[in-house]
Write an enzyme that holds these catalytic residues in place. Structure first.
Site, PDB file in Angstrom:
ATOM      1  N   THR A  41       0.855  -1.179   0.000  1.00 49.78           N
ATOM      2  CA  THR A  41       0.000   0.000   0.000  1.00 49.78           C
ATOM      3  C   THR A  41       0.890   1.228   0.000  1.00 49.78           C
ATOM      4  O   THR A  41       1.579   1.510   0.978  1.00 49.78           O
ATOM      5  CB  THR A  41      -0.927   0.005   1.226  1.00 49.78           C
ATOM      6  OG1 THR A  41      -1.831  -1.089   1.114  1.00 49.78           O
ATOM      7  CG2 THR A  41      -1.734   1.298   1.306  1.00 49.78           C
ATOM      8  N   LYS A  47       0.158   4.965   8.834  1.00 47.69           N
ATOM      9  CA  LYS A  47       1.027   5.159   7.662  1.00 47.69           C
ATOM     10  C   LYS A  47       0.174   5.303   6.392  1.00 47.69           C
ATOM     11  O   LYS A  47       0.388   6.187   5.564  1.00 47.69           O
ATOM     12  CB  LYS A  47       1.985   3.964   7.541  1.00 47.69           C
ATOM     13  CG  LYS A  47       2.950   4.070   6.385  1.00 47.69           C
ATOM     14  CD  LYS A  47       3.135   2.882   5.447  1.00 47.69           C
ATOM     15  CE  LYS A  47       2.130   1.835   5.274  1.00 47.69           C
ATOM     16  NZ  LYS A  47       2.071   1.171   3.963  1.00 47.69           N
ATOM     17  N   LYS A  62      -7.534   1.618  -2.869  1.00 42.43           N
ATOM     18  CA  LYS A  62      -7.119   1.183  -1.525  1.00 42.43           C
ATOM     19  C   LYS A  62      -7.212   2.354  -0.547  1.00 42.43           C
ATOM     20  O   LYS A  62      -7.624   2.187   0.604  1.00 42.43           O
ATOM     21  CB  LYS A  62      -5.688   0.639  -1.566  1.00 42.43           C
ATOM     22  CG  LYS A  62      -5.134   0.161  -0.210  1.00 42.43           C
ATOM     23  CD  LYS A  62      -5.751  -1.148   0.259  1.00 42.43           C
ATOM     24  CE  LYS A  62      -5.388  -1.515   1.688  1.00 42.43           C
ATOM     25  NZ  LYS A  62      -4.069  -2.126   1.849  1.00 42.43           N
TER      26      LYS A  62
END
Lengths: 292, 292
Positions: A93, A236, A168
Site C-alpha cells: 500500500t 502510515k 485502496k
C-alpha cells in the site's frame, strides 16, 4: 511463466505460500535473509541473495513491502536486471504517485507494472481470499491473472496505473471514519450503562450495521486489542491518503482526526495494537481509570 | 387484550395495519382526524375523537409520534382515563429522560410504561420487520409481546425505563458517524476519478463494508436522495442524543459535526431528503457546480 516474490512479511509469507501451492513459485527474496531461507526450504524454491538476481530469472516479480521508499528501493534494484516484456506487480500500500513513478522507471526497460494493493489482512493472505484492486493495463492484468488468482478471491481492475492505490486509499479512509463512528457510539452506550452485547447485536441488524462493529465491537469494549490491523500501519496508510487528498484538492477531515488520534495512541506505545484501540481515547472516564 | 393506537404517520400507519391484520387492533386516534377515519374504515375499527376516549376503552395503548413534547402531550391527555393495570408502549424516538417522565406520570395512575423505539424505517413498519429496543419491566414486556410481535422481527429488552431510548440513541449516533465516513470516502473516490460502481463493490466486500454504503453509496454519487430516512428527523434525534451525552458527561464530536452539517443542509431546503444528502456538502467542487 516464472514467478518471483520479494517481501516476506506477514502478508507476503501467506501470499508466497499460496502461489507455491499452485505450483507457480520459482524464487524468493527478503531483506532479512533468514526468513527467505526458511520459507524457501519449506516451499522447495531457491532464495536469492539479491533482488536483481531474482529479477533476472523471472517473467513476473511480485512485491509486498511496507512503505513508498521500500518499494522504490526494490524497483531501482531490479529495473535493469528484468527482462524486457516481464511484469512487476506491487501489492504494497503506497501512494498513487509512487505507483506512477515505479511504472515510469520500469517502462524505460520495457517492463510492465501493475499497482495491486489488497485488503483482507494476514488472514486473507493466508487463506488466499484477498480482494485485489488493480491499476495498469488490462492486457498486463490478464497475463498476470493466473498467478494473482492463487492469492485472491476477488480481483477488480480499477483503471490505469495508480487507480489500484487510489481505491485502496478509499478503503483506508472509510475504515478510519467507521472506526471513529463505532468507537464514539459504543463509548456513548457504555456511558449510558447499557448491556453492550445486546446493544451490538440489535444495532448490527439495522441501518447502522457494519463489519467493524460485528468483528471488533465487543472486544474493544472488553479492552482486547489484538490485531487485526495494526494501528501504526493504518496511520502510515492515512498519511498517504492525506497527501493524495491534498493533491486532488479535497478535504478528508474525519481521516485527519483519525491520524491525530492514532498519533496520540502511538505516543503512548499502542502502535502495535489493533486499530480498535482507538476506543482507549473514547471510553467513559470512570471505566478508563478502573473506578465506578 | 384490547389494543389502541395513537399517531398515524408514515411509521404508525404501517404498524397499525400489522396489528389489525393479526386481529388485535380495537381503535385508532390521530391528531389529524381525517387520517384516522380513513384508516379506521379500511381496518374496520373505530376512530376516536379524543385520545382519552380511546384510552378509557383499552388494555394497551401504543403511541408513535414525532417529538418529546408530542409524547408528553399525549401522556398527559390519557393518564387519568387509563384503567389501572393497563399498559402504554411508546415507539417514538425521544430522550431517555422523557421516557422516565412519561413512566412516572403513568405510574401515579398505576399504569405500566415501556419505551420501545424501533429501527427499520417506513419499510420495516409496513412489512412488520422492525427491530425494537425496549426499556421497562420484563413482566410488562411479556404482557405486551403478542401485540409487539405483529410489528417486529426482533424485540430486545435492554433494561429499565429509558434503556430502549438510550439504545436507539446509540443507533442514531452510529448512523451519523457512518454517514460522515461514507460521504467523505466516496467524495475522495470521485476526486480521484475512480469508477464509483466498482469502488463501492470492491470496498463493500472488506473490512470497510457497511449497510449504508451498500444501500446508499451509488445513489448519493448520482445525486439521488429519496428517503429513506429524512435528514430533518435524524437531526431531531441527534439533538436528543447530544442532550443525553451532555448529561452523561461524554462527548460525541462526530455526531456534533453531523448536526452542524444537517443544519447547513436544512437551511438550504434539503431537510426532507434522505440523510445521504450529506454528500451534497462533500462531493468534489467541480462536480458540484456541474463543471469539469
Amino acid at each position: 511463466m516464472k514467478t518471483g516474490f520479494i517481501g516476506l512479511g506477514g502478508m507476503g509469507t501467506g501470499m508466497a505460500r499460496n502461489i507455491a501451492q499452485a505450483g507457480l513459485l520459482s524464487g524468493l527474496y527478503n531483506r532479512t535473509a533468514a526468513k527467505a531461507h526458511s520459507l524457501a526450504g519449506e516451499l522447495n524454491v531457491p532464495a536469492y541473495e539479491r533482488p536483481a538476481l531474482l529479477a533476472a530469472d523471472m517473467d513476473i516479480v511480485l512485491i509486498c513491502v511496507s512503505a513508498d521508499d521500500d518499494l522504490l528501493g526494490v524497483i531501482n534494484a531490479i529495473a535493469k536486471a528484468l527482462k524486457p516484456g516481464s511484469i512487476v506487480v506491487d501489492m504494497s500500500t503506497v501512494s498513487r504517485f509512487t505507483a506512477k513513478t515505479a511504472a515510469a522507471l520500469l517502462a524505460e526497460h520495457r517492463v510492465d507494472f501493475l499497482d495491486a494493493p489488497v485488503s483482507g489482512g494476514v488472514e486473507g493472505a493466508r487463506n488466499g481470499t484477498l480482494a485485489m484492486m488493480v491499476g495498469g493495463s488490462a492486457e498486463t492484468l490478464e497475463k498476470a491473472r493466473p498467478v494473482l488468482e492463487t492469492m485472491c478471491s476477488r480481483i477488480a481492475h480499477m483503471g490505469e496505473t495508480g487507480a489500484g492505490q487510489a481505491t485502496k486509499a478509499v478503503n483506508q479512509i472509510l475504515c478510519a471514519g467507521i472506526n471513529e463512528a463505532v468507537t464514539e457510539a459504543l463509548a456513548f452506550a457504555e456511558a449510558q450503562g447499557l448491556p453492550m452485547e445486546k446493544v451490538i447485536e440489535v444495532v448490527s441488524g439495522g441501518a447502522a450495521g457494519n463489519w467493524f462493529l460485528d468483528r471488533r465491537g465487543l472486544t474493544m469494549t472488553r479492552g482486547v486489542f489484538a490485531p487485526g490491523f495494526k494501528l501504526a500501519l493504518h496511520h502510515k496508510d492515512l498519511k498517504i491518503c492525506q497527501e493524495m487528498a491534498r493533491q486532488a484538492g479535497i478535504s478528508i477531515p474525519l481521516a485527519d482526526v483519525t491520524v491525530a488520534d492514532y498519533q496520540k495512541l502511538m505516543a503512548q506505545g499502542y502502535g502495535d495494537e489493533d486499530i480498535s484501540a482507538l476506543y482507549r481515547l473514547k471510553k467513559p472516564a470512570a471505566k478508563a481509570s478502573g473506578e465506578n
